[in-house]
Design a protein around this motif. Sequence first.
Motif, PDB file in Angstrom:
ATOM      1  N   VAL A   1     -31.726 -15.742 -18.999  1.00 16.55           N
ATOM      2  CA  VAL A   1     -30.346 -16.151 -19.328  1.00 16.55           C
ATOM      3  C   VAL A   1     -29.338 -15.188 -18.701  1.00 16.55           C
ATOM      4  O   VAL A   1     -28.292 -15.610 -18.203  1.00 16.55           O
ATOM      5  CB  VAL A   1     -30.166 -16.193 -20.865  1.00 16.55           C
ATOM      6  CG1 VAL A   1     -28.689 -16.460 -21.219  1.00 16.55           C
ATOM      7  CG2 VAL A   1     -31.041 -17.261 -21.472  1.00 16.55           C
ATOM      8  N   ARG A   2     -29.681 -13.883 -18.706  1.00 20.19           N
ATOM      9  CA  ARG A   2     -28.735 -12.897 -18.148  1.00 20.19           C
ATOM     10  C   ARG A   2     -28.486 -13.150 -16.668  1.00 20.19           C
ATOM     11  O   ARG A   2     -27.363 -12.997 -16.188  1.00 20.19           O
ATOM     12  CB  ARG A   2     -29.297 -11.487 -18.365  1.00 20.19           C
ATOM     13  CG  ARG A   2     -28.383 -10.375 -17.899  1.00 20.19           C
ATOM     14  CD  ARG A   2     -27.040 -10.434 -18.596  1.00 20.19           C
ATOM     15  NE  ARG A   2     -26.116  -9.438 -18.087  1.00 20.19           N
ATOM     16  CZ  ARG A   2     -24.799  -9.492 -18.236  1.00 20.19           C
ATOM     17  NH1 ARG A   2     -24.253 -10.525 -18.882  1.00 20.19           N
ATOM     18  NH2 ARG A   2     -24.045  -8.540 -17.779  1.00 20.19           N
TER      19      ARG A   2
ATOM     20  N   TYR B   1     -16.139 -19.827 -16.289  1.00 22.39           N
ATOM     21  CA  TYR B   1     -14.952 -19.348 -16.998  1.00 22.39           C
ATOM     22  C   TYR B   1     -14.361 -18.125 -16.293  1.00 22.39           C
ATOM     23  O   TYR B   1     -15.094 -17.269 -15.786  1.00 22.39           O
ATOM     24  CB  TYR B   1     -15.304 -18.974 -18.440  1.00 22.39           C
ATOM     25  CG  TYR B   1     -15.414 -20.139 -19.382  1.00 22.39           C
ATOM     26  CD1 TYR B   1     -14.306 -20.577 -20.114  1.00 22.39           C
ATOM     27  CD2 TYR B   1     -16.624 -20.814 -19.542  1.00 22.39           C
ATOM     28  CE1 TYR B   1     -14.414 -21.663 -20.982  1.00 22.39           C
ATOM     29  CE2 TYR B   1     -16.742 -21.894 -20.402  1.00 22.39           C
ATOM     30  CZ  TYR B   1     -15.628 -22.310 -21.122  1.00 22.39           C
ATOM     31  OH  TYR B   1     -15.725 -23.378 -21.976  1.00 22.39           O
TER      32      TYR B   1
ATOM     33  N   SER C   1     -23.144 -17.275 -12.992  1.00 23.42           N
ATOM     34  CA  SER C   1     -21.952 -17.985 -13.468  1.00 23.42           C
ATOM     35  C   SER C   1     -20.690 -17.162 -13.207  1.00 23.42           C
ATOM     36  O   SER C   1     -19.667 -17.689 -12.758  1.00 23.42           O
ATOM     37  CB  SER C   1     -22.064 -18.260 -14.969  1.00 23.42           C
ATOM     38  OG  SER C   1     -23.098 -19.157 -15.240  1.00 23.42           O
ATOM     39  N   ALA C   2     -20.784 -15.851 -13.510  1.00 20.93           N
ATOM     40  CA  ALA C   2     -19.620 -14.986 -13.324  1.00 20.93           C
ATOM     41  C   ALA C   2     -19.228 -14.898 -11.851  1.00 20.93           C
ATOM     42  O   ALA C   2     -18.043 -14.946 -11.507  1.00 20.93           O
ATOM     43  CB  ALA C   2     -19.913 -13.597 -13.880  1.00 20.93           C
TER      44      ALA C   2
ATOM     45  N   LEU D   1     -23.897 -24.575 -15.329  1.00 24.10           N
ATOM     46  CA  LEU D   1     -23.293 -23.281 -15.641  1.00 24.10           C
ATOM     47  C   LEU D   1     -21.775 -23.468 -15.764  1.00 24.10           C
ATOM     48  O   LEU D   1     -21.103 -23.774 -14.769  1.00 24.10           O
ATOM     49  CB  LEU D   1     -23.585 -22.256 -14.531  1.00 24.10           C
ATOM     50  CG  LEU D   1     -24.991 -21.657 -14.430  1.00 24.10           C
ATOM     51  CD1 LEU D   1     -26.050 -22.730 -14.172  1.00 24.10           C
ATOM     52  CD2 LEU D   1     -25.047 -20.599 -13.340  1.00 24.10           C
TER      53      LEU D   1
ATOM     54  N   SER E   1     -19.450 -25.668 -23.812  1.00 23.82           N
ATOM     55  CA  SER E   1     -20.296 -24.487 -23.961  1.00 23.82           C
ATOM     56  C   SER E   1     -19.693 -23.295 -23.227  1.00 23.82           C
ATOM     57  O   SER E   1     -18.967 -23.450 -22.244  1.00 23.82           O
ATOM     58  CB  SER E   1     -21.687 -24.777 -23.405  1.00 23.82           C
ATOM     59  OG  SER E   1     -22.480 -23.610 -23.423  1.00 23.82           O
ATOM     60  N   LYS E   2     -19.987 -22.103 -23.717  1.00 19.16           N
ATOM     61  CA  LYS E   2     -19.535 -20.874 -23.065  1.00 19.16           C
ATOM     62  C   LYS E   2     -20.661 -20.229 -22.256  1.00 19.16           C
ATOM     63  O   LYS E   2     -20.451 -19.239 -21.564  1.00 19.16           O
ATOM     64  CB  LYS E   2     -19.046 -19.878 -24.123  1.00 19.16           C
ATOM     65  CG  LYS E   2     -17.716 -20.232 -24.742  1.00 19.16           C
ATOM     66  CD  LYS E   2     -16.562 -19.732 -23.880  1.00 19.16           C
ATOM     67  CE  LYS E   2     -15.249 -19.914 -24.607  1.00 19.16           C
ATOM     68  NZ  LYS E   2     -14.152 -19.203 -23.952  1.00 19.16           N
ATOM     69  N   SER E   3     -21.857 -20.780 -22.379  1.00 18.79           N
ATOM     70  CA  SER E   3     -23.012 -20.201 -21.695  1.00 18.79           C
ATOM     71  C   SER E   3     -23.792 -21.301 -20.973  1.00 18.79           C
ATOM     72  O   SER E   3     -23.627 -22.491 -21.263  1.00 18.79           O
ATOM     73  CB  SER E   3     -23.919 -19.480 -22.703  1.00 18.79           C
ATOM     74  OG  SER E   3     -24.319 -20.365 -23.720  1.00 18.79           O
ATOM     75  N   PRO E   4     -24.657 -20.925 -20.021  1.00 16.86           N
ATOM     76  CA  PRO E   4     -25.434 -21.915 -19.270  1.00 16.86           C
ATOM     77  C   PRO E   4     -26.298 -22.775 -20.189  1.00 16.86           C
ATOM     78  O   PRO E   4     -26.777 -22.324 -21.237  1.00 16.86           O
ATOM     79  CB  PRO E   4     -26.305 -21.051 -18.349  1.00 16.86           C
ATOM     80  CG  PRO E   4     -25.561 -19.762 -18.224  1.00 16.86           C
ATOM     81  CD  PRO E   4     -24.900 -19.542 -19.548  1.00 16.86           C
TER      82      PRO E   4
ATOM     83  N   LEU F   1     -28.610 -16.059 -15.152  1.00 19.13           N
ATOM     84  CA  LEU F   1     -27.736 -17.236 -15.060  1.00 19.13           C
ATOM     85  C   LEU F   1     -26.286 -16.871 -15.385  1.00 19.13           C
ATOM     86  O   LEU F   1     -25.347 -17.382 -14.771  1.00 19.13           O
ATOM     87  CB  LEU F   1     -28.235 -18.326 -15.998  1.00 19.13           C
ATOM     88  CG  LEU F   1     -29.595 -18.963 -15.651  1.00 19.13           C
ATOM     89  CD1 LEU F   1     -29.957 -20.026 -16.689  1.00 19.13           C
ATOM     90  CD2 LEU F   1     -29.548 -19.586 -14.252  1.00 19.13           C
ATOM     91  N   GLU F   2     -26.111 -15.959 -16.357  1.00 22.21           N
ATOM     92  CA  GLU F   2     -24.750 -15.532 -16.709  1.00 22.21           C
ATOM     93  C   GLU F   2     -24.095 -14.771 -15.552  1.00 22.21           C
ATOM     94  O   GLU F   2     -22.891 -14.935 -15.296  1.00 22.21           O
ATOM     95  CB  GLU F   2     -24.807 -14.661 -17.962  1.00 22.21           C
ATOM     96  CG  GLU F   2     -25.138 -15.448 -19.223  1.00 22.21           C
ATOM     97  CD  GLU F   2     -25.303 -14.555 -20.438  1.00 22.21           C
ATOM     98  OE1 GLU F   2     -25.283 -15.081 -21.572  1.00 22.21           O
ATOM     99  OE2 GLU F   2     -25.463 -13.323 -20.252  1.00 22.21           O
TER     100      GLU F   2
END
Length: 527
Positions: free
Chosen positions: A145-146, A121, A152-153, A118, A83-86, A148-149
Amino acid sequence: MKKISSTAVIELALDLATSLNTKDRFDRLLDTVRKTITCDAVALLSFHGDVLKPIALQGLSRDTLGRRFYVEEHPRFLALCQSKSPIRFAADSPLPDPYDGLLIDRAGDLPVHSCMGLPLYYDDKLLGLLTIDSLTPHDFEDIEVRILEVISAIAAATLNTAFLLDQLESRADHSQRVVAELTEEAWKRDGGELIGESPIMLQLKQELDIVASSDFNILIYGETGVGKELVARTLHQKSLRQHGPMVYVNCAALPENLIESELFGHVKGAFTGADRNRAGKFSLADGGTLFLDEIGELPFGAQSKILRAIQSNEIQPVGQDNVEEVDVRIVAATNRDLKEEVGEGRFRADLYHRLSVYPIRVPRLYERVGDVQLLAGYFVEQTRRKLGIPQLKITEQAVVHLTQYNWPGNVRELEHVVSRATLKARARQRDKAIISIDKVDCGTLNAVGVELPIELIAESGFSSITEQHVNLNLKVETESFQKQLISRILKEEEGNWAAAARRLSTDRANLNRIAKSLNIKVVKSVV
């Protein structure tokens, strides 16, 4: 589950920015994630092809750090890596949890609980995963979601920074070990031991032991071929800088217009041909030793630049406005009498005093009573290995022949004589299992320190001199013969030093040195 504010995310980023090292950075990451998201366990895993390796965790048993999770064997990890997202796994998800039995606060299988992961990347490359678990079902459902993104970053950037720092540290450590190995290898290859048991050599070794551990600048002086570079290497190996670089500079070979660039470096565009930045010798020797060989040959104008660097421990690359600090120990060597050079205005007095904090004189070979035989043995073995000769020895007659010579070319000349003698001995004894170097292989050693043709020896009158003056002072007669022979050859060659050196089968520098010690001068007049 309460909503996560943007302030909490900013605090997360700021907290991570204050981390100092890799372990601290990872611990801070997990601490701040747990402050931002209420949970019972959090783990950071690095991705290595098909394996996930836990590198930091909280709320999980410590033995988890020793586990290696093969992605294909764990459906949740596989889903996250693809996956590319959480991903927030459903509380009743049928996929087995890789952390079953590993939570500190829960013995046995995990009940229905909240779980999310998460993917981390950086530049479209999967670095790892951040997994978050809570024993409270549906605990993560209200997180945007934002948010979590963003987490993640931030986590991915933290992991990437840590990886880069580890790589840099690894490369630096590798480079340091390579430098140490190369220095050690060069030391051994070029003669890692000062061979000699004569009183004057024992005194030299004692002086080196005394001064090596200090950071004093050292001036090594002595005739050509006595082994000044080996003394410098020995000083470096015995010093506290032994694992740092030892950088060699032949001052006599530096082009005068490039001396500053060679020593201090330059930046791109500093002058015509400077197409890139280039580190100078001082920078390369940072943390180690800079060996300035033939320091007496350095042009007067360049001496002030060296003096400034030694005084301030600062250098300024050509074309650069800023100065750079360097930590370098200077070891200089010369075959000149620098005191005399100072008196005649050819060498700066202030630089001389800076360099000669602890002057060390390397004795001439003929002063080292008994060392010729030891050195001959060393060079015999060294030559045997180079030429691949199974067994090589030197006869007693050859040793006596060598010890009776005054060696104006010093240890270097002895090495060359042994090398030539080995080739001659091997040619004479091709079918023998043991090759013996005899007196005949060493050739006729004359007072000038070269092997001369028989006809030149005859015309010089050497044999008659030795027969007539057996009981006279050898040193006086030797110098007298040297003066007569060199003067005559120079006269015949009309003062041409190069031609005279060729006739005497020596190099011009050696002939000039001997002539200077004998006060032989060539005066050319204009008619």
